[in-house]
Structures are given as C-alpha cells and as structure tokens.
Design an enzyme around this catalytic site. Structure first.
Site, PDB file in Angstrom:
ATOM      1  CD  GLU A  65     -10.772  28.961 -25.807  1.00  0.00           C
ATOM      2  OE1 GLU A  65     -10.653  27.739 -26.079  1.00  0.00           O
ATOM      3  OE2 GLU A  65      -9.987  29.834 -26.205  1.00  0.00           O
ATOM      4  CG  HIS A  74     -11.407  19.298 -21.243  1.00  0.00           C
ATOM      5  ND1 HIS A  74     -10.610  18.408 -21.932  1.00  0.00           N
ATOM      6  CD2 HIS A  74     -12.487  18.591 -20.844  1.00  0.00           C
ATOM      7  CE1 HIS A  74     -11.183  17.221 -21.941  1.00  0.00           C
ATOM      8  NE2 HIS A  74     -12.319  17.311 -21.292  1.00  0.00           N
ATOM      9  CG  HIS A  75     -12.318  23.270 -26.078  1.00  0.00           C
ATOM     10  ND1 HIS A  75     -10.979  22.982 -25.889  1.00  0.00           N
ATOM     11  CD2 HIS A  75     -12.433  24.607 -26.031  1.00  0.00           C
ATOM     12  CE1 HIS A  75     -10.305  24.136 -25.764  1.00  0.00           C
ATOM     13  NE2 HIS A  75     -11.176  25.122 -25.837  1.00  0.00           N
ATOM     14  CG  HIS A 123     -10.919  15.035 -28.383  1.00  0.00           C
ATOM     15  ND1 HIS A 123     -11.052  16.400 -28.370  1.00  0.00           N
ATOM     16  CD2 HIS A 123     -12.188  14.548 -28.468  1.00  0.00           C
ATOM     17  CE1 HIS A 123     -12.327  16.726 -28.457  1.00  0.00           C
ATOM     18  NE2 HIS A 123     -13.036  15.629 -28.517  1.00  0.00           N
ATOM     19  CD  GLU A 140      -4.318   2.044 -27.683  1.00  0.00           C
ATOM     20  OE1 GLU A 140      -4.376   1.766 -28.890  1.00  0.00           O
ATOM     21  OE2 GLU A 140      -3.275   1.995 -27.001  1.00  0.00           O
ATOM     22  CG  ASP A 155     -13.703  14.320 -19.912  1.00  0.00           C
ATOM     23  OD1 ASP A 155     -13.913  15.196 -20.777  1.00  0.00           O
ATOM     24  OD2 ASP A 155     -12.943  13.346 -20.095  1.00  0.00           O
TER      25      ASP A 155
HETATM   26  C1  LIG Z   1      -3.671  21.412 -27.600  1.00  0.00           C
HETATM   27  C2  LIG Z   1      -4.828  21.416 -26.657  1.00  0.00           C
HETATM   28  O1  LIG Z   1      -4.400  21.613 -25.351  1.00  0.00           O
HETATM   29  C3  LIG Z   1      -5.583  20.119 -26.722  1.00  0.00           C
HETATM   30  O2  LIG Z   1      -5.929  19.821 -28.050  1.00  0.00           O
HETATM   31  C4  LIG Z   1      -6.831  20.115 -25.855  1.00  0.00           C
HETATM   32  C5  LIG Z   1      -7.876  21.134 -26.261  1.00  0.00           C
HETATM   33  N1  LIG Z   1      -9.222  20.770 -25.834  1.00  0.00           N
HETATM   34  C6  LIG Z   1      -9.563  19.492 -25.624  1.00  0.00           C
HETATM   35  N2  LIG Z   1     -10.828  19.157 -25.391  1.00  0.00           N
HETATM   36  C7  LIG Z   1     -11.203  17.899 -25.233  1.00  0.00           C
HETATM   37  N3  LIG Z   1     -12.488  17.598 -25.010  1.00  0.00           N
HETATM   38  N4  LIG Z   1     -10.305  16.906 -25.278  1.00  0.00           N
HETATM   39  C8  LIG Z   1      -9.003  17.128 -25.483  1.00  0.00           C
HETATM   40  O3  LIG Z   1      -8.220  16.177 -25.516  1.00  0.00           O
HETATM   41  C9  LIG Z   1      -8.590  18.473 -25.667  1.00  0.00           C
HETATM   42  N5  LIG Z   1      -7.320  18.773 -25.847  1.00  0.00           N
END
Ligand SMILES: C[C@H](O)[C@H](O)[C@H]1CNC2=NC(N)=NC(=O)C2=N1
Length: 99
Positions: free
Chosen positions: A54, A58-59, A76, A80, A88
């Site tokens: 949080e 980045h999750h 994510h 592409e 990461d």
């Molecule tokens: C809007 C928000 O910042 C994004 O969606 C973030 C949130 N957490 C995320 N986590 C991951 N693993 N990849 C992302 O691209 C990502 N983008």
C-alpha cells in the site's frame, strides 16, 4: 499509465541483487516462495507485505497454503501487457528486508 520496463541488463541486476527470486512468465515476473512455521506466521508476513504494498502503491500476486506463501511481482502498467519495472525491484528489496 505506462511504466518503463527493465531492460535485459537491469533484469540481470535485479536477479543478482535478489538471488532468492526467480524469473517467470517469460521474463515478465519474478517469484519467491516463503515457508513459515505455521499459518499464523505466514499471515503475519502477508500483513506486513500488504502494508508495504500500500505504501508503495505496488501490489503482489500471491498464493498461500497454510505456512507457504508464493509471491509474484510484476507491473501491470509496464510494457504492452505487463512486465518487470523498478517498482518490482523496490518491492522485492523491501520484502527481502522483512524475511
Ligand atoms: C492506480 C494505481 O496506482 C495502479 O493501478 C497501481 C496499483 N498497484 C499496482 N501493482 C502492480 N503489481 N502493478 C501495477 O501496475 C500497479 N499499479
């Protein structure tokens, strides 16, 4: 929003810096498996990682069975259709510091 993907050299450096992580998804993700003593320890670890995630916005993707937690990191918003980015590398470093 586009996030720059790591190039081949940066990916090599990431793996050298974090040897417990392995490359997956055709170079678009890294994974590390953690084995704890019981579910409570595994869940405690996941709670700490959740707070880091949080804070870094980045999750992780992860899979938990009892005392085992498999963590996969990918971005994510990179490339592409997802890939490795500096986000990461940063989260892997934070998770390694916890473990
Ligand atoms: C809007 C928000 O910042 C994004 O969606 C973030 C949130 N957490 C995320 N986590 C991951 N693993 N990849 C992302 O691209 C990502 N983008």
């Amino acid at each position: 929003m586009a996030v720059p993907e790591l190039d081949a050299q940066e990916t090599e450096q990431l793996l050298a810096d974090h040897p417990d992580w392995s490359l997956g998804r055709e170079g678009k993700a890294i994974t590390r498996t953690f084995q704890f003593g019981d579910f409570s320890e595994a869940w405690g670890f996941m709670s700490r990682v959740a707070l880091l995630a949080e804070a870094q916005d980045h999750h992780p993707e992860w899979f938990n069975v009892y005392a085992k937690v498999e963590v996969t990191l990918t971005t994510h918003d990179a490339g592409e259709s997802g890939g490795l980015s500096a986000r990461d590398a940063k989260l892997a470093a934070s998770i390694d510091a916890l473990a």
